[in-house]
Motif scaffolding. Structure first.
Motif, PDB file in Angstrom:
ATOM      1  N   LYS A  36      42.906  44.929  48.709  1.00 34.13           N
ATOM      2  CA  LYS A  36      43.128  44.392  47.454  1.00 34.13           C
ATOM      3  C   LYS A  36      43.557  42.998  47.460  1.00 34.13           C
ATOM      4  O   LYS A  36      43.248  42.287  46.496  1.00 34.13           O
ATOM      5  CB  LYS A  36      44.752  45.373  47.365  1.00 34.13           C
ATOM      6  N   MET A  37      43.711  42.223  48.348  1.00 36.71           N
ATOM      7  CA  MET A  37      43.825  40.876  48.565  1.00 36.71           C
ATOM      8  C   MET A  37      42.254  40.243  48.140  1.00 36.71           C
ATOM      9  O   MET A  37      42.184  39.381  47.622  1.00 36.71           O
ATOM     10  CB  MET A  37      44.337  40.355  49.772  1.00 36.71           C
ATOM     11  N   ILE A  38      41.283  41.051  48.823  1.00 35.13           N
ATOM     12  CA  ILE A  38      39.994  40.497  48.563  1.00 35.13           C
ATOM     13  C   ILE A  38      39.553  40.464  47.336  1.00 35.13           C
ATOM     14  O   ILE A  38      39.040  39.854  46.657  1.00 35.13           O
ATOM     15  CB  ILE A  38      39.078  41.130  49.608  1.00 35.13           C
ATOM     16  N   GLN A  39      39.937  41.691  46.625  1.00 34.89           N
ATOM     17  CA  GLN A  39      39.573  42.123  45.217  1.00 34.89           C
ATOM     18  C   GLN A  39      40.289  41.036  44.334  1.00 34.89           C
ATOM     19  O   GLN A  39      39.705  40.475  43.531  1.00 34.89           O
ATOM     20  CB  GLN A  39      40.015  43.487  45.057  1.00 34.89           C
ATOM     21  N   ARG A  40      41.525  40.870  44.578  1.00 38.99           N
ATOM     22  CA  ARG A  40      42.143  39.713  43.836  1.00 38.99           C
ATOM     23  C   ARG A  40      41.558  38.318  43.824  1.00 38.99           C
ATOM     24  O   ARG A  40      41.458  37.745  42.901  1.00 38.99           O
ATOM     25  CB  ARG A  40      43.761  39.745  44.203  1.00 38.99           C
ATOM     26  N   ASN A  41      41.289  37.869  45.188  1.00 42.21           N
ATOM     27  CA  ASN A  41      40.565  36.859  45.281  1.00 42.21           C
ATOM     28  C   ASN A  41      39.148  36.634  44.567  1.00 42.21           C
ATOM     29  O   ASN A  41      39.055  35.562  43.883  1.00 42.21           O
ATOM     30  CB  ASN A  41      40.374  36.296  46.755  1.00 42.21           C
ATOM     31  N   LEU A 153      44.109  41.312  33.879  1.00 43.76           N
ATOM     32  CA  LEU A 153      44.448  40.478  34.979  1.00 43.76           C
ATOM     33  C   LEU A 153      45.911  40.122  35.423  1.00 43.76           C
ATOM     34  O   LEU A 153      46.060  39.879  36.501  1.00 43.76           O
ATOM     35  CB  LEU A 153      43.622  39.143  34.773  1.00 43.76           C
ATOM     36  N   ILE A 154      46.546  39.923  34.441  1.00 39.06           N
ATOM     37  CA  ILE A 154      47.835  39.775  34.632  1.00 39.06           C
ATOM     38  C   ILE A 154      48.873  40.811  35.034  1.00 39.06           C
ATOM     39  O   ILE A 154      49.499  40.825  36.071  1.00 39.06           O
ATOM     40  CB  ILE A 154      48.517  39.047  33.244  1.00 39.06           C
ATOM     41  N   ASN A 155      48.615  42.010  34.268  1.00 37.07           N
ATOM     42  CA  ASN A 155      49.663  42.931  34.456  1.00 37.07           C
ATOM     43  C   ASN A 155      49.270  44.281  35.674  1.00 37.07           C
ATOM     44  O   ASN A 155      49.827  44.703  36.258  1.00 37.07           O
ATOM     45  CB  ASN A 155      50.011  43.879  33.184  1.00 37.07           C
ATOM     46  N   ASP A 156      47.782  44.486  35.363  1.00 43.23           N
ATOM     47  CA  ASP A 156      47.425  45.636  36.274  1.00 43.23           C
ATOM     48  C   ASP A 156      46.888  45.057  37.732  1.00 43.23           C
ATOM     49  O   ASP A 156      47.257  45.732  38.650  1.00 43.23           O
ATOM     50  CB  ASP A 156      46.366  46.184  35.477  1.00 43.23           C
ATOM     51  N   GLU A 157      46.141  44.005  37.444  1.00 50.51           N
ATOM     52  CA  GLU A 157      45.483  43.562  38.788  1.00 50.51           C
ATOM     53  C   GLU A 157      46.454  42.503  39.425  1.00 50.51           C
ATOM     54  O   GLU A 157      46.152  42.276  40.744  1.00 50.51           O
ATOM     55  CB  GLU A 157      44.105  42.662  38.424  1.00 50.51           C
ATOM     56  N   LYS A 158      47.482  42.020  38.780  1.00 53.18           N
ATOM     57  CA  LYS A 158      48.517  41.108  39.421  1.00 53.18           C
ATOM     58  C   LYS A 158      47.705  39.826  40.089  1.00 53.18           C
ATOM     59  O   LYS A 158      47.961  39.324  41.055  1.00 53.18           O
ATOM     60  CB  LYS A 158      49.297  41.681  40.607  1.00 53.18           C
ATOM     61  N   ALA A 159      46.213  39.645  39.542  1.00 51.23           N
ATOM     62  CA  ALA A 159      45.482  38.612  39.948  1.00 51.23           C
ATOM     63  C   ALA A 159      45.985  37.203  39.699  1.00 51.23           C
ATOM     64  O   ALA A 159      45.648  36.229  40.417  1.00 51.23           O
ATOM     65  CB  ALA A 159      44.245  38.756  39.697  1.00 51.23           C
ATOM     66  N   ILE A 160      46.436  37.128  38.501  1.00 52.34           N
ATOM     67  CA  ILE A 160      46.717  35.444  37.765  1.00 52.34           C
ATOM     68  C   ILE A 160      47.679  35.506  36.687  1.00 52.34           C
ATOM     69  O   ILE A 160      47.874  36.688  36.237  1.00 52.34           O
ATOM     70  CB  ILE A 160      45.486  34.932  37.373  1.00 52.34           C
ATOM     71  N   ARG A 161      48.263  34.387  36.465  1.00 53.26           N
ATOM     72  CA  ARG A 161      49.152  34.347  35.455  1.00 53.26           C
ATOM     73  C   ARG A 161      48.734  32.908  34.616  1.00 53.26           C
ATOM     74  O   ARG A 161      48.354  32.197  35.278  1.00 53.26           O
ATOM     75  CB  ARG A 161      50.441  34.378  35.760  1.00 53.26           C
ATOM     76  N   ILE A 162      48.925  33.185  33.247  1.00 53.67           N
ATOM     77  CA  ILE A 162      48.449  32.117  32.649  1.00 53.67           C
ATOM     78  C   ILE A 162      49.452  31.635  31.236  1.00 53.67           C
ATOM     79  O   ILE A 162      49.907  32.822  30.742  1.00 53.67           O
ATOM     80  CB  ILE A 162      47.077  32.365  31.968  1.00 53.67           C
ATOM     81  N   PHE A 163      49.395  30.562  30.850  1.00 53.51           N
ATOM     82  CA  PHE A 163      50.529  30.232  29.798  1.00 53.51           C
ATOM     83  C   PHE A 163      50.100  28.915  29.146  1.00 53.51           C
ATOM     84  O   PHE A 163      49.502  27.892  29.992  1.00 53.51           O
ATOM     85  CB  PHE A 163      51.861  30.396  30.215  1.00 53.51           C
ATOM     86  N   PRO A 164      50.294  28.603  27.840  1.00 53.51           N
ATOM     87  CA  PRO A 164      49.916  27.297  27.381  1.00 53.51           C
ATOM     88  C   PRO A 164      51.180  26.541  27.618  1.00 53.51           C
ATOM     89  O   PRO A 164      52.259  26.691  27.654  1.00 53.51           O
ATOM     90  CB  PRO A 164      49.911  27.642  25.939  1.00 53.51           C
TER      91      PRO A 164
END
Length: 809
Positions: A36-41, A153-164
């Protein structure tokens, strides 16, 4: 990304921040977690690659404690302008309507760039820039975007968060105009500012809209209008309350009836005038057709089929045209869009309604269980009624909070599963689900007190032992086999007064603490922990370069502080809280007229709390567009109709206005009635003694029949006395039906008399349509004549009827 690009992005200002924790798969023992870590990276690297491919400025930096990677994002104007033109983003121009003196809006065009109002060297505002950046990230690759599903990406994968990011200059200017309280340190200065808000001050709605978008601006506009209407109602409520206090909280006076009628009319006027205010704002902000132009949600799933969606959201099938074409090139000209069967969605909505019904059933069972526990504890002599009520109240509050949390999660899951196409459709369904549940959850206890509980026992009944009371007073009403007890105090109106007052005061203190106090403390704790973890390590050059520190201790960059701020949850919960408050005022405030005053003070504070939370305490939300308040308008009208029924029922069945009552035992009227009944029943039953109390009758007659007859005599005597008026239940039902129909008729008449749109808005919209048509019309352009058509006519090859066959007039 070259060094020059990174420097340029920093000089012009970063627009968006993405971040993720550093994860090293080699340090993980579990194979599943390592995969899972490899997938997120891999997803994160793909994210950065797509940013660079779009031509964005990108730079990365470690957080101050080294645990997170921050990706700073900006975009050159040369990348944003083509996309603004592609999506038809409307912007304010230098063109002015000669009548309304309002700057006109037009779809952005690079060919007419000079007609649009530029905002500094970057042309677009910070809101427009972040809106275009997010749009590019989610746009399909075929249309020049990155093709990313950010929600996944944000909610399901937990890979990244983004905001203005907040724009420091615009943020400070808006704070000075909107949140002047945050600059004052003395109680006197705060009080003066609050008094200004109470008397005349309005919110800078245009500035709020330019910084956050129309959806948030509409929320504050609705709250502003609500506060404006609460001001006269709160003054009237204060006057009515003083009248009720003068009558020792006796609700049988005409002031209570007058206030109930005013509440019904007030709710209608508020709902109808808000429509006009909403239409005016939508026109000023040029968002009347926002929902027609709204983009499809990236989460909307389904197969692609030939067809398009009409302006009302209905699917227009073009499969017949697609099948007629032969070549792939011709078929490519037919538009194809994601399609999801309305029948499938309807079946899913039906299942969601069944889930809602189950939750409502559990809620009703839980409420009655708490009620039964309350009656049981109050009956225990060791606990008493006061402690029994407190324990049951705490248990009920915990039950409500737990049920709200469980249902909120379930409602979001069901709404996601229903697969709605646009954000507006998604939110409208979510509002309907949540409000139905919270309406029952919030008003069931008040409705129970007002309409289900039995009246308090008459004062004379205190002299009679429980086992010797008349049958009508020996038992209390039961619901689902549970004894629900009687109201406490003078009447059920008194208990309703206490319950509503408690709810209103609790709302002011607890809700504001939960909204801003607790999140603020959590943010402080997170920042302190990170600074503590970083203390003792040498500061990285990148951090020194960003925050300008000169080695005098650790300092966290502004964008990293924003990273630790709370994520704004949207206006759904804000609306829900205020509409529950609106229900307290319109449905039950005839029992507690000060409810409107409490609501007014709470909402003046709410404006500042919500503004502080949005502008200074939370991450800046993404652009949220809207053309109105959506389904909340339907909720508003629904509650204004229910208020008519509720207030008429309270006056007719709960208050003492149309009820006969026995006067107080210590009054001369009571003793007169006792003497009369004593004389009558001495003759009727053959008793010669002068028995002046019901206890004496029990001792002599030793039968419930005599006691029942005596109490009935007292009731009739009191009803016949000049200070009281008795109405049988059938009369009160008729009074309720007639008064409710009259008020509903008045409500419908008011709704018909008040147009939904001001006339100047309708005229201006028509004028702008003509102006837009003239802008694209060239009077010098001549129509090209198709000579082949005329040759066919001259040669008689046209199959249409000839002039000779034209029918006579």
């Amino acid at each position: 990304m070259s060094t020059e690009d990174a420097v340029l992005g920093r000089e012009l200002g970063w627009d968006v921040i993405a971040f993720h924790p550093f994860e090293d798969p080699s340090q993980e023992q579990s194979d599943a977690k390592r995969e899972k870590m490899i997938q997120r990276n891999r997803l994160r690297r793909n994210f950065v690659w797509r940013l660079r491919k779009l031509g964005f400025y990108v730079a990365k930096q470690k957080s101050i404690d080294g645990s997170d990677c921050l990706i700073k994002i900006s975009a050159p104007t040369s990348v944003l302008e083509p996309h603004a033109e592609l999506i038809g983003m409307e912007m304010k121009t230098n063109l002015v309507d000669p009548v309304t003196k309002r700057n006109l809006y037009r779809e952005f065009s690079r060919a007419h760039k000079n007609d649009f109002i530029a905002h500094g060297p970057r042309f677009f505002t910070s809101l427009e820039r972040s809106r275009l950046i997010f749009s590019l990230l989610e746009e399909s690759i075929a249309k020049g975007g990155a093709g990313l599903n950010l929600d996944k990406l944000i909610n399901d994968e937990k890979a990244i968060r983004i905001f203005p990011l907040h724009d420091a200059e615009a943020q400070e200017n808006l704070a000075n105009r909107w949140l002047s309280w945050h600059k004052f340190s003395s109680v006197t200065a705060y009080s003066v500012e609050m008094l200004k808000d109470l008397v005349y001050r309005f919110q800078p709605l245009d500035d709020i809209r330019d910084y956050f978008g129309e959806k948030i601006a509409f929320y504050f506009a609705w709250l502003d209008w609500y506060i404006l209407f609460l001001k006269p109602l709160s003054l009237l409520g204060l006057l009515i309350f003083l009248v009720q206090v003068g009558y020792a909280l006796d609700y049988s006076n005409l002031a209570t009836v007058f206030y109930a009628v005013v509440l019904c009319i007030w709710g209608t006027l508020f709902a109808e005038t808000w429509k006009r205010r909403e239409a005016t704002l939508a026109f000023n902000w040029d968002v009347q057709d926002f929902e027609e132009e709204e983009r499809v949600r990236p989460e909307f799933l389904g197969p692609k089929k030939p067809g398009v969606y009409a302006a009302n959201g209905n699917w227009v099938d073009l499969g017949y045209k697609f099948d007629q074409l032969k070549s792939e090139k011709e078929k490519a000209s037919v538009p194809q869009n994601v399609f999801f069967s309305p029948w499938q969605r309807f079946k899913r909505i039906l299942l969601s309604l069944n889930v809602l019904a189950v939750f409502l059933f559990v809620l009703v069972i839980g409420t009655f269980a708490v009620l039964a526990f309350r009656v049981f504890v109050q009956a225990d002599s060791r606990a008493g009624p006061i402690w029994g009520g407190i324990v049951a109240g705490i248990l009920n509050a915990v039950f409500i909070l737990v049920m709200n949390q469980i249902y909120n999660r379930c409602a979001h899951m069901m709404n996601d599963w229903e697969n709605h196409r646009t954000d507006t459709q998604y939110e409208d369904r979510l509002i309907a689900k949540q409000f139905c549940f919270k309406f029952v959850n919030s008003f069931s206890s008040l409705a129970f007190i007002a309409f289900a509980k039995d009246d308090p026992e008459p004062s004379w009944l205190t002299d009679v032992p429980l086992d010797q009371r008349p049958a009508i007073y020996g038992k209390t009403r039961k619901i689902m086999g549970m004894d629900i007890g009687r109201c406490k105090g003078q009447s059920c109106m008194s208990e309703l007064f206490t319950q509503l007052m408690t709810l209103q005061l609790t709302m002011i203190f607890v809700s504001n603490f939960m909204e801003i106090g607790l999140p603020f403390l959590m943010k402080k704790i997170k920042v302190m922990r990170e600074l503590k973890a970083a203390r003792g390590r040498p500061k990285s050059r990148s951090i020194v370069a960003e925050d300008g520190a000169n080695g005098g201790g650790l300092a966290m960059p502004k964008f990293e502080l924003e990273m630790h701020a709370n994520v704004y949850g949207g206006v759904l919960e804000e609306y829900t809280e205020l509409f529950i408050q609106f229900g307290h005022i319109t449905l039950f405030a005839s029992a507690f007229p000060l409810s409107s005053m409490c609501a007014l003070l709470n909402n003046i504070i709410e404006v500042k709390v919500d503004g502080f939370k949005l502008l200074l305490a939370n991450q800046r939300p993404r652009y949220l567009g809207a053309e109105d308040i959506g389904t909340w308008q339907i909720v508003l009208e629904f509650m204004s109709y229910v208020s008519v029924i509720s207030n008429c029922a309270i006056i007719c069945f709960t208050s003492e206005v149309f009820k006969g009552k026995v006067v107080d035992r210590d009054s001369s009227d009571y003793m007169t009635c006792v003497s009369k009944c004593n004389s009558d029943y001495n003759v009727a039953l053959g008793f010669m003694g002068n028995y002046t109390t019901v206890t004496d009758w029990v001792g002599v007659a030793n039968t419930q029949i005599a006691v029942g007859d005596f109490s009935a005599c007292l009731d009739k005597c009191a009803c016949d006395s000049p200070i009281d008026t008795c109405y049988p239940l059938s009369w009160r039902i008729w009074i309720f039906v007639v008064s409710e129909h009259i008020l509903l008729g008045a409500k419908l008449l008011l709704a018909w008399m008040i147009p939904d749109k001001p006339s100047f808005v309708e005229e201006a919209e028509a004028r702008e349509e003509v102006e837009k048509h003239l802008e694209h019309w060239d009077p010098n352009e001549e129509e090209t004549v198709d000579e082949s058509v005329l040759r066919e006519w001259d040669n008689g090859e046209d199959n249409n009827d000839s002039w000779d066959n034209e029918p006579a007039n």
